[in-house]
Every structure is written in C-alpha cells, then in structure tokens.
Enzyme design. Structure first.
Site, PDB file in Angstrom:
ATOM      1  N   THR A  90      43.833  33.236  41.704  1.00 49.80           N
ATOM      2  CA  THR A  90      45.179  32.792  41.325  1.00 49.80           C
ATOM      3  C   THR A  90      45.561  33.546  40.047  1.00 49.80           C
ATOM      4  O   THR A  90      46.024  34.671  40.109  1.00 49.80           O
ATOM      5  CB  THR A  90      45.248  31.266  41.140  1.00 49.80           C
ATOM      6  OG1 THR A  90      44.173  30.844  40.290  1.00 49.80           O
ATOM      7  CG2 THR A  90      45.135  30.558  42.481  1.00 49.80           C
TER       8      THR A  90
ATOM      9  N   LYS B 216      36.235  31.416  41.959  1.00 42.33           N
ATOM     10  CA  LYS B 216      37.492  31.738  41.300  1.00 42.33           C
ATOM     11  C   LYS B 216      37.733  30.677  40.239  1.00 42.33           C
ATOM     12  O   LYS B 216      37.286  29.536  40.351  1.00 42.33           O
ATOM     13  CB  LYS B 216      38.659  31.787  42.293  1.00 42.33           C
ATOM     14  CG  LYS B 216      39.031  30.483  42.974  1.00 42.33           C
ATOM     15  CD  LYS B 216      39.856  29.496  42.209  1.00 42.33           C
ATOM     16  CE  LYS B 216      41.110  30.128  41.642  1.00 42.33           C
ATOM     17  NZ  LYS B 216      41.834  29.112  40.763  1.00 42.33           N
TER      18      LYS B 216
ATOM     19  N   THR C 156      39.474  24.307  37.548  1.00 40.84           N
ATOM     20  CA  THR C 156      40.228  24.733  38.723  1.00 40.84           C
ATOM     21  C   THR C 156      39.419  25.853  39.331  1.00 40.84           C
ATOM     22  O   THR C 156      39.697  27.019  39.125  1.00 40.84           O
ATOM     23  CB  THR C 156      41.629  25.238  38.383  1.00 40.84           C
ATOM     24  OG1 THR C 156      42.336  24.172  37.786  1.00 40.84           O
ATOM     25  CG2 THR C 156      42.386  25.620  39.632  1.00 40.84           C
TER      26      THR C 156
ATOM     27  N   GLU D 194      42.310  32.148  31.113  1.00 38.68           N
ATOM     28  CA  GLU D 194      43.713  32.549  31.022  1.00 38.68           C
ATOM     29  C   GLU D 194      44.066  32.978  29.601  1.00 38.68           C
ATOM     30  O   GLU D 194      43.910  32.219  28.652  1.00 38.68           O
ATOM     31  CB  GLU D 194      44.619  31.401  31.464  1.00 38.68           C
ATOM     32  CG  GLU D 194      44.569  31.178  32.965  1.00 38.68           C
ATOM     33  CD  GLU D 194      45.392  30.000  33.427  1.00 38.68           C
ATOM     34  OE1 GLU D 194      45.692  29.946  34.631  1.00 38.68           O
ATOM     35  OE2 GLU D 194      45.718  29.126  32.605  1.00 38.68           O
TER      36      GLU D 194
ATOM     37  N   ASN E 278      50.877  29.569  31.047  1.00 42.59           N
ATOM     38  CA  ASN E 278      51.018  28.204  31.546  1.00 42.59           C
ATOM     39  C   ASN E 278      52.398  27.622  31.309  1.00 42.59           C
ATOM     40  O   ASN E 278      52.790  26.670  31.987  1.00 42.59           O
ATOM     41  CB  ASN E 278      49.936  27.328  30.929  1.00 42.59           C
ATOM     42  CG  ASN E 278      48.582  27.602  31.567  1.00 42.59           C
ATOM     43  OD1 ASN E 278      48.315  27.170  32.677  1.00 42.59           O
ATOM     44  ND2 ASN E 278      47.752  28.366  30.887  1.00 42.59           N
TER      45      ASN E 278
ATOM     46  N   THR F 215      57.486  28.691  37.311  1.00 43.13           N
ATOM     47  CA  THR F 215      58.836  29.256  37.244  1.00 43.13           C
ATOM     48  C   THR F 215      58.814  30.764  37.122  1.00 43.13           C
ATOM     49  O   THR F 215      59.831  31.395  37.054  1.00 43.13           O
ATOM     50  CB  THR F 215      59.603  28.679  36.049  1.00 43.13           C
ATOM     51  OG1 THR F 215      58.857  28.894  34.848  1.00 43.13           O
ATOM     52  CG2 THR F 215      59.850  27.189  36.229  1.00 43.13           C
TER      53      THR F 215
END
Length: 398
Positions: free
Chosen positions: A146, A173, A184, A263, A393, A398
């Site tokens: 992702t 992942k 996650t 991230e 994040n 969006t």
C-alpha cells in the site's frame, strides 16, 4: 542457518503470483493441503477477511491464501463478508480447492466496499501466473503493497538437530498504522516441515511475540493484521528448537523491514533492553522507547536526547533504578555510552556528546539500555517521525 532467495517460493511445492491494476493488487499463494495456523489483530474492530480466515484455520488446514491491497474490506457489514467469501470462492473454483481451505486477507482504506469487478479479475489473472520461482514470490509481495516503498520478503534454510535441512520463507507488507500488536500488516509464511496445526501455532505465537509484536511505526493498531503459517510437510521433518529459532529469525527480519519502511521514515532504530527483571519487562521497556513520539522526533532531528529515552522506560511499567541504568548509542562503526550506571557521560563539551550527535545522524541507529536488575532482554524495532508521515496520512483518502 543460511539466507536463501525466493521468499515464500523458497519452499518446494509452493506457488505464488501477483496481479495489479492501478490502486489495487492481488496476491495468491498456494501451499496445497498444508497444516496451518494464524494470528490476528487484537483490535475489537476487525475486517471481514479476518473473520473469514479465523474460521478457515479452525480445522488446521489451508491450501491457499488470496490477499488484496487497496481496500481493507473493514466496517463494510454483511456485504464485506460476502465479498470476502467471493474472493475465496474464485480461488477455490479456479484451483479445485475446498472453499473453506482458502484464507482471505485485505489491506487498504477502511469503510469502503470492495470493487469486486476489479478484484475478481485480478484474482483470475494471478491464478494464471502461479509458479514456484523467486520472481513469483516478489510479484506477490509487490501486489500487497500500500504505502510501502518496497516489497518485503525473506527466506532461510536451516539444519535441524537431526542434521536434516528445512526451509522457511515469507513475504509481508506494512509501513503505517504499525503498533506493538502487529500493525497494518499482512504476513504469509511457508515451510516444508511436517507438523500439526497446534505445533505450528505454538511456534508462530512465540515468533510473533519476539518480532511483529515488537515493531512500532506510529502506535496505531490495524483492523486487518494477519500472519499465516503454512507447512506442506515436503521435507518430512518435524519441528524442533532449530526450526523455532529460524522462524523467529525470519519474522524478526521481516519486522525490521517494516520499521525501516515506516511511512515517511528517514531513520531506523533498534532498541535493545538488557538487564531487566524478566523478558516481559524488557519488552515493555523496549516498546515504550520505540513508541515514544518524543524519542522518534529526536531521532528525526539527530538529537541524542537521552532524557526522553529513560523517561519512556520510566513509564513503561518495567522496574528501573536510576542509579544503575546505562544507555548507549551505536551505529555501524561507532558506539558511545551516554549514561553510565546512572551517571551522565555525554554532556556539553564532552567527546561523548560529539560522538552521540554523529551517531544520531546515521540512517540505522541502535539504542542499548541496560537496566542492571536481572537477566531479561528484548529488542524492539521502530523509526523516526518525520514531516512526511503527517503529509502521507493527512491525505490518505483524498
């Protein structure tokens, strides 16, 4: 033990494939008639595939896993369950497996219905590409990414106590929404040992406690976490301590890859706690340090702020005596003591502080804490907290 290529396909008889379409991907892994087990998120909000896979592994057997990226299939009600069943059904029909022998996993945005026209098509494409090869494992690992910036796979061959060799391979992942109760993350592990589901479950839980439950990116716990272990028995060899050690090693390597790919991460930290009263308290202390937003931002700013480190240990729940605690920083080529048995060693004007600042500029940093109270030890994995984490994040849907 030696590292080998091939990920999940390093194990004989395992087939894998991946297929992608813009924001969506599907991986299929086949390990026919395998004794299997799994562990899942402890979040009270669980995704539809977690519910379905819990049911699938109840009988201790699996033949395949189908996993998708781009949609978590979570908080999607009855339709989510039906969509998860449809994913398993496509694989079962295409490969002539029992529906109940196909596990399902998903990762992506929560609260949106699955685009089953896209996912169904990708499953069929992946099934047609199934093969036992390093490339096939890599394709499967890439299909479940992702916000990951690279695919994650690892495999080893190890010698059992009887002198026979077995293999363990995995793909995973995960880069965000990573907390000390997995993250996650999806992880699929294959092996050629011959073992019961119960034996595999004992070994997997032990390995997960030392690896995926010790990795923190942001402290948020996912709704979809799933780790599946499948053993096809091709080696004919049974589980022993060497197998358990190798399984833990594979899981720790995959966990550290997730932390390195956090991230927005610019730095990786490994926190080793020694001298705790017991292993449980060592784990509490290590996880508190890698979870601390203040430690993570200090890492990003290359600030050797030892006060934040000992403060995190102090609230972790582990016993700590300020008079005996020691803290060191280590990079690939350098190590410096910043607190030595309760005495500050790195303060303004000292060479230790200069060395500590140099180490904090590195990409890979090890924080070593000795509590001086017992024999408990543990290692946790984490990363810094950067501007990019907020950006990623803030704009995730969006």
């Amino acid at each position: 033990m030696k590292i080998v290529d091939g990920g999940v396909c390093a194990v004989n008889g395992v087939l894998a494939a991946g297929a992608c379409d813009d924001d969506y991907g599907v991986a299929v892994i086949v390990c026919k008639d395998s004794d299997s087990t799994a562990v899942f998120t402890s979040n009270k909000i669980v995704a539809a595939p977690v519910i379905l896979t819990k049911n699938a592994v109840e009988n201790g057997k699996l033949s395949a896993v189908v996993a998708n990226s781009g949609n978590a299939n979570c908080f999607t009600g009855d339709q989510g369950i039906e969509d998860g069943k449809a994913m398993a059904s496509v694989v079962a029909e295409e490969l002539d497996f029992k529906f109940e022998d196909v596990a399902v996993a998903s990762t992506g945005v929560i609260g949106r219905l699955m685009p089953m026209d896209i996912i169904g098509s990708l499953i069929k494409k992946a099934v047609l590409r199934l093969e036992n090869s390093a490339e096939a494992s890599k394709n499967a690992a890439e299909a479940i990414m992702t916000t990951d910036t690279y695919s994650k796979e690892f495999a080893v061959e190890t010698t059992l106590k009887n002198g026979k060799s077995i293999r363990i391979g995995g793909i995973t992942k995960g880069s965000g929404m990573i907390a000390p109760n997995m993250g996650t993350m999806l992880c699929f592990i294959t092996t050629d040992v011959k073992a019961s589901s119960s034996e595999l479950n004992t070994a997997l839980k032990k390995a997960v406690d030392a690896s995926f439950n010790m990795v923190v990116v942001d402290g948020d716990e996912s709704t979809n976490d799933t780790v599946i272990l499948m053993a096809n028995g091709e080696s004919g060899e049974s589980i022993d301590e060497n197998f358990e050690e190798a399984l833990e090693y594979v899981c720790c390597q995959l966990a550290s890859m997730m932390a390195k790919d956090g991230e927005g991460a610019t730095k990786f930290m490994e926190v080793e706690v020694n001298g705790a009263v017991n292993t449980e308290e060592a784990r509490l202390a290590a996880k508190a340090v890698v979870s601390s937003s203040l430690v993570k931002t200090a890492l990003f700013g290359a600030d050797p702020n030892w006060g934040r480190i000992v403060a995190a240990v102090g609230y972790s729940g582990a016993d700590i005596d300020p008079k005996v605690v020691s803290v060191s920083l280590q990079s690939l080529n350098k190590r410096v003591d910043i607190v030595d048995h309760g005495i500050i060693a790195a303060f303004e004007g000292t060479s230790q502080l200069e060395e500590a600042e140099d180490i904090m500029e590195e990409k890979n940093i090890r924080i070593i804490i000795d509590l001086g109270l017992g024999n408990g030890n543990a290692t946790a994995y984490g990363c810094d907290l950067s501007y990019d984490y907020v950006s990623i994040n803030a704009e995730y849907t969006t």
